[in-house]
Design a protein around this motif. Structure first.
Motif, PDB file in Angstrom:
ATOM      1  N   ILE A  44       8.681 -74.809   1.718  1.00  0.00           N
ATOM      2  CA  ILE A  44       8.053 -74.420   3.127  1.00  0.00           C
ATOM      3  C   ILE A  44       8.406 -73.053   3.395  1.00  0.00           C
ATOM      4  N   MET A  45       9.742 -72.681   3.151  1.00  0.00           N
ATOM      5  CA  MET A  45      10.412 -71.392   3.299  1.00  0.00           C
ATOM      6  C   MET A  45       9.768 -70.300   2.519  1.00  0.00           C
ATOM      7  N   SER A  46       9.389 -70.669   1.247  1.00  0.00           N
ATOM      8  CA  SER A  46       8.479 -69.774   0.641  1.00  0.00           C
ATOM      9  C   SER A  46       7.100 -69.437   1.126  1.00  0.00           C
ATOM     10  N   LEU A  47       6.628 -70.467   1.680  1.00  0.00           N
ATOM     11  CA  LEU A  47       5.241 -69.912   2.188  1.00  0.00           C
ATOM     12  C   LEU A  47       5.269 -69.279   3.477  1.00  0.00           C
ATOM     13  N   VAL A  48       6.464 -69.431   4.225  1.00  0.00           N
ATOM     14  CA  VAL A  48       6.768 -68.433   5.448  1.00  0.00           C
ATOM     15  C   VAL A  48       7.125 -67.182   4.906  1.00  0.00           C
ATOM     16  N   ALA A  49       7.871 -67.115   3.968  1.00  0.00           N
ATOM     17  CA  ALA A  49       8.263 -65.701   3.416  1.00  0.00           C
ATOM     18  C   ALA A  49       7.045 -64.916   2.917  1.00  0.00           C
ATOM     19  N   GLU A  50       5.966 -65.791   2.085  1.00  0.00           N
ATOM     20  CA  GLU A  50       4.930 -64.907   1.668  1.00  0.00           C
ATOM     21  C   GLU A  50       4.025 -64.585   2.590  1.00  0.00           C
ATOM     22  N   ALA A  51       3.977 -65.360   3.725  1.00  0.00           N
ATOM     23  CA  ALA A  51       3.172 -65.216   4.887  1.00  0.00           C
ATOM     24  C   ALA A  51       3.562 -63.936   5.450  1.00  0.00           C
ATOM     25  N   LYS A  52       4.861 -63.752   5.721  1.00  0.00           N
ATOM     26  CA  LYS A  52       5.339 -62.677   6.652  1.00  0.00           C
ATOM     27  C   LYS A  52       5.732 -61.313   5.896  1.00  0.00           C
ATOM     28  N   VAL A  53       5.868 -61.590   4.610  1.00  0.00           N
ATOM     29  CA  VAL A  53       5.953 -60.314   3.598  1.00  0.00           C
ATOM     30  C   VAL A  53       5.208 -60.636   2.457  1.00  0.00           C
TER      31      VAL A  53
END
Length: 67
Positions: free
Chosen positions: A14-23
């Motif tokens: 989940i955090m990898s999806l959030v990180a990719e969406a933000k940066v």
């Protein structure tokens, strides 16, 4: 023990999806697969969601002063 490890793996996913969406480009395996997100990822509600129940109350709430 296996279930705890699965939960940790899910949190990383989940955090990898959030990180990719933000940066964009932060997670090379997801580059170009996730649309960029320009909002605040750690703020679940904003003024645009004020039509939802209780959201306007949450947005106007301020913490009491410390003694």
């Amino acid at each position: 023990l296996i279930e705890i490890n699965n939960g940790r793996l899910a949190m990383l996913g989940i955090m990898s999806l959030v990180a990719e969406a933000k940066v964009p480009g932060a997670v090379p395996a997801l580059a170009g697969k996730i649309t960029p997100y320009s909002g605040e990822v750690m703020a679940p509600f904003s003024a645009g969601d004020a039509s939802l129940p209780f959201v306007s109350d949450m947005l106007s709430y301020s913490l009491p002063a410390l003694p």
